[in-house]
Write an enzyme that holds these catalytic residues in place. Sequence first.
Site, PDB file in Angstrom:
ATOM      1  N   LEU A 198      30.387 -20.912  -5.548  1.00 10.66           N
ATOM      2  CA  LEU A 198      31.025 -20.729  -3.498  1.00 10.66           C
ATOM      3  C   LEU A 198      29.992 -19.805  -3.129  1.00 10.66           C
ATOM      4  CD1 LEU A 198      34.692 -20.548  -4.649  1.00 10.66           C
ATOM      5  CD2 LEU A 198      33.139 -22.702  -3.620  1.00 10.66           C
ATOM      6  N   ASP A 199      30.185 -20.248  -1.998  1.00  9.08           N
ATOM      7  CA  ASP A 199      29.486 -19.030  -1.270  1.00  9.08           C
ATOM      8  C   ASP A 199      30.600 -17.792  -1.217  1.00  9.08           C
ATOM      9  OD1 ASP A 199      27.840 -21.436  -0.011  1.00  9.08           O
ATOM     10  OD2 ASP A 199      29.326 -20.937   1.712  1.00  9.08           O
ATOM     11  N   TYR A 200      29.893 -16.076  -0.484  1.00 11.82           N
ATOM     12  CA  TYR A 200      30.573 -15.238  -0.523  1.00 11.82           C
ATOM     13  C   TYR A 200      32.002 -15.115   0.015  1.00 11.82           C
ATOM     14  CZ  TYR A 200      31.006 -10.502   0.177  1.00 11.82           C
ATOM     15  OH  TYR A 200      31.165  -9.156   0.238  1.00 11.82           O
TER      16      TYR A 200
END
Length: 247
Positions: free
Chosen positions: A109-111
């Site tokens: 998952l993105d930051y």
Amino acid sequence: MEGGAILVRLNRYLSMCGITSRRKAEELLLQGKVKVNGLVVKELGWRVDPEKDLVEVDGREVRPVAYRYVAFYKPCCYLSTLGTPPDGKKTIKELLKDIPQRLYPAGRLDYNAEGLLLLTNDGELAHRVMHPRHKLPKTYLVWVRGKVQGETLRLMTRGATLEDGFTKPDRVKLVKHQKDKSLLEVVFHEGRKHIVKRFISHFGHRVLKLKRVAIGPVELGDLRPGQWRDLSGQELKDLRRALGLSP
Ligand code: URA
């Protein structure tokens, strides 16, 4: 070969050791990194006797491990990596200290995204979770700026050509409008980088908040940010079935 011994293909054995998926294990073999009883084996079909053979990867003995499957709520502003990031950002590793096994996230998952990550040492299952061929749907709740109109939704369901090719969500649904924001439920079975954000911005909207709430039959449920739980037997059975693995 002795009568009665159960032999296992070497790539399968390596995935049973939690090293990697079966496909990636073949790459390790071809790179000459795998030894059986002290000899480098590059033959993809090689079989080993898990009871008797000594298998090494990069000079280190490997043994089958008990698999573990964990559902984890990645909070926003954590990297989905277990390594040490160069920029000092926080990583999920510090939230998983109570888990003694080396588990890896099956996907990212993105930051600044949050929600469900599956963690496991079962390389084969992790590979299938991530590979679009197995079509495992990932469900996201996405707050976007602006009121998404019916016509835009209709176009979204037809897919879009992004800079790295065409993509089409399995489903897009408007959950609600709130002031100048809209909440969408979006389902994709592929995991190209920033796929949801890029898809939404293609239609002129910006993602404000992205939360993954399900991966196939596994739901985030009432996990809170930073919490994790082992998958139940039923969840694992359903997940394996969805991935074309025997229960
Ligand atoms: N799509 C994105 O844009 N970001 C994620 O983290 C996951 C899917």
